[in-house]
Design a protein around this motif. Structure first.
Motif, short mmCIF file in Angstrom:
data_model
loop_
_atom_site.label_atom_id
_atom_site.label_comp_id
_atom_site.label_asym_id
_atom_site.label_seq_id
_atom_site.Cartn_x
_atom_site.Cartn_y
_atom_site.Cartn_z
N SER A 1 9.59 -7.65 -8.42
CA SER A 1 9.87 -6.99 -7.20
C SER A 1 9.80 -5.30 -7.45
O SER A 1 9.52 -4.65 -6.19
N ASN A 2 9.87 -4.60 -8.44
CA ASN A 2 9.48 -3.32 -8.57
C ASN A 2 8.11 -2.90 -9.09
O ASN A 2 8.02 -1.98 -9.43
N ALA A 3 7.37 -3.89 -8.84
CA ALA A 3 5.90 -3.59 -9.37
C ALA A 3 5.09 -2.67 -8.24
O ALA A 3 5.39 -3.02 -7.13
N LYS A 4 4.77 -1.56 -9.05
CA LYS A 4 4.17 -0.67 -7.97
C LYS A 4 2.61 -0.54 -8.32
O LYS A 4 2.30 -0.64 -9.44
N VAL A 5 2.05 -0.32 -7.06
CA VAL A 5 0.59 -0.39 -7.14
C VAL A 5 0.10 0.99 -7.77
O VAL A 5 0.72 2.23 -7.47
N GLY A 6 -1.06 1.19 -8.61
CA GLY A 6 -1.29 2.19 -9.32
C GLY A 6 -2.87 2.14 -9.18
O GLY A 6 -3.41 1.22 -8.80
N TYR A 7 -3.37 3.38 -9.84
CA TYR A 7 -5.02 3.48 -9.56
C TYR A 7 -5.34 4.34 -10.70
O TYR A 7 -4.66 5.20 -11.37
N ASN A 8 -6.47 4.00 -10.97
CA ASN A 8 -7.48 4.92 -12.16
C ASN A 8 -8.89 4.94 -11.26
O ASN A 8 -9.39 4.24 -10.96
N ILE A 9 -9.31 6.32 -11.86
CA ILE A 9 -10.73 6.61 -11.36
C ILE A 9 -11.69 6.98 -12.71
O ILE A 9 -11.12 7.91 -13.32
N ARG B 1 -1.66 -3.79 -9.49
CA ARG B 1 -0.19 -3.97 -8.95
C ARG B 1 0.63 -3.44 -9.98
O ARG B 1 1.93 -4.11 -10.25
N GLY B 2 0.21 -2.61 -10.94
CA GLY B 2 1.08 -2.08 -12.12
C GLY B 2 1.64 -3.22 -13.07
O GLY B 2 0.94 -3.97 -13.40
N GLU B 3 2.97 -3.32 -13.23
CA GLU B 3 3.54 -4.07 -14.30
C GLU B 3 4.54 -4.79 -13.68
O GLU B 3 5.05 -4.58 -12.87
N GLY B 4 4.82 -6.20 -14.58
CA GLY B 4 6.01 -6.79 -14.37
C GLY B 4 5.71 -7.97 -13.61
O GLY B 4 4.99 -8.30 -12.69
N GLY B 5 6.51 -9.27 -13.95
CA GLY B 5 6.45 -10.51 -13.46
C GLY B 5 5.32 -11.26 -14.26
O GLY B 5 4.53 -11.07 -15.10
N ILE C 1 0.95 -1.29 -0.05
CA ILE C 1 0.12 -0.02 0.01
C ILE C 1 0.81 1.14 -0.19
O ILE C 1 1.67 1.42 0.92
N PRO C 2 0.82 2.28 -0.95
CA PRO C 2 1.61 3.34 -1.29
C PRO C 2 1.46 4.18 0.38
O PRO C 2 0.12 4.15 0.70
N MET C 3 2.62 4.87 0.72
CA MET C 3 2.14 5.79 1.96
C MET C 3 1.24 6.76 1.63
O MET C 3 0.48 7.27 2.54
N ASN C 4 1.03 7.39 0.33
CA ASN C 4 0.03 8.44 0.06
C ASN C 4 -1.44 7.86 0.04
O ASN C 4 -2.09 8.79 -0.13
N PHE C 5 -1.57 6.84 0.10
CA PHE C 5 -2.91 6.15 0.08
C PHE C 5 -3.77 6.26 1.22
O PHE C 5 -4.35 5.46 1.75
#
Length: 283
Positions: free
Chosen positions: A106-114, A96-100, A61-65
């Motif tokens: 390991s560098n997959a980052k959570v993203g969002y869209n609205i 969970r973004g992209e990758g794997g 979970i990103p810190m800014n969420f």
């Protein structure tokens, strides 16, 4: 306009890549929200359900969420679409973004869209003249357990069940788990009324941890004239019920008028939706 990780983009410019994990593996969650004049209904409940679901899926979970950050992003998207002073339906999607492959990189980052769209009614209403016919969907079954109750992008049963309902002129279908208990409708939680006793399936049976389900259970807990319980529902109980109704955040309460040969009234549902609207005016 769509909010894509904080940037407001046109739909044409906001396309996910083919490597997005939400697209490739259904590695994503979403919340469907109803917003009226800039107020997100039951926002705290939605937020904490999303956070709990992300933890279950082991998303970082990103810190800014924070609740404040995501609320601001939702309202920003509504304003960009001229819906801030209207009734709107909002979908907040988290992936969970992209990758794997199955194992995220390991560098997959959570993203969002609205994404947002206009909704016709700011209040919850029931039209007593509207028919709502359902049947059981028995082609596939849901496994009991909390994982089945997540609001994830894995909605194959809901999709093909909805196609089945449309092909057979049903307004909805009721879903069974592998124990052959009725757990929910295709697009909401199920409540059964028999006299002064109300039942809804427990989360352990595999039903969605619905936000409107929670609101209804809270209203029922304050009504001294009824008893409510979370307990498994057998298909044999459906035709013996006095009322059946489906709940979700967008529609509120949808009384079932007919299941197979049994027709139902909606007196209790009507009284309940009056209490629900009264509650919303107080919060």
């Amino acid at each position: 306009m769509v909010n894509f990780n904080g940037s407001l983009l046109s739909i044409a410019d906001s396309k996910l890549t083919v490597n997005n994990r939400g697209y490739k593996y259904g590695d994503a969650l979403f919340e469907t929200l109803k917003v009226v004049n800039g107020k997100i209904l039951f926002w705290e409940d939605h937020y904490f359900r999303l956070m709990a679901s992300m933890r279950i899926l082991r998303m970082d979970i990103p810190m800014n969420f924070t609740m404040e950050f995501l609320e601001a992003e939702i309202l920003k998207t509504l304003e960009a679409n001229n819906l801030l002073q209207a009734s709107a339906r909002v979908r907040l999607n988290v992936d969970r973004g992209e990758g794997g492959k199955y194992t995220p990189a390991s560098n997959a980052k959570v993203g969002y869209n609205i994404s947002v769209e206009a909704h016709d009614n700011p209040f919850y209403t029931i039209d007593p003249q509207t028919s709502y016919i359902v049947d059981l969907y028995k082609d596939y079954f849901v496994a009991p357990g909390l994982l089945s109750g997540l609001k994830s992008n894995n909605k194959a049963i809901q999709v093909i069940g909805s196609i089945y309902a449309k092909e057979n002129d049903f307004d909805n279908c009721l879903v069974l788990n592998t124990n052959k208990s009725v757990i929910e409708a295709l697009n909401g939680n199920l409540f059964l009324v028999k006299g002064t006793h109300i039942k809804t399936p427990p989360l352990e049976d595999g039903c969605l941890k619905g936000i409107m389900r929670k609101q209804i259970l809270e209203l029922l807990s304050k009504d001294l004239n009824v008893t409510a319980e979370e307990a498994s529902i057998s298909p044999f109980e459906l035709q013996k019920a006095d009322e059946l109704f489906v709940t979700n955040v967008i529609k509120g309460i949808m009384p079932i008028t007919k299941y197979r040969k049994k027709e139902f009234k909606n007196d209790f549902a009507q009284s309940l939706i009056t209490k629900l609207n009264a509650k919303l005016r107080l919060v």
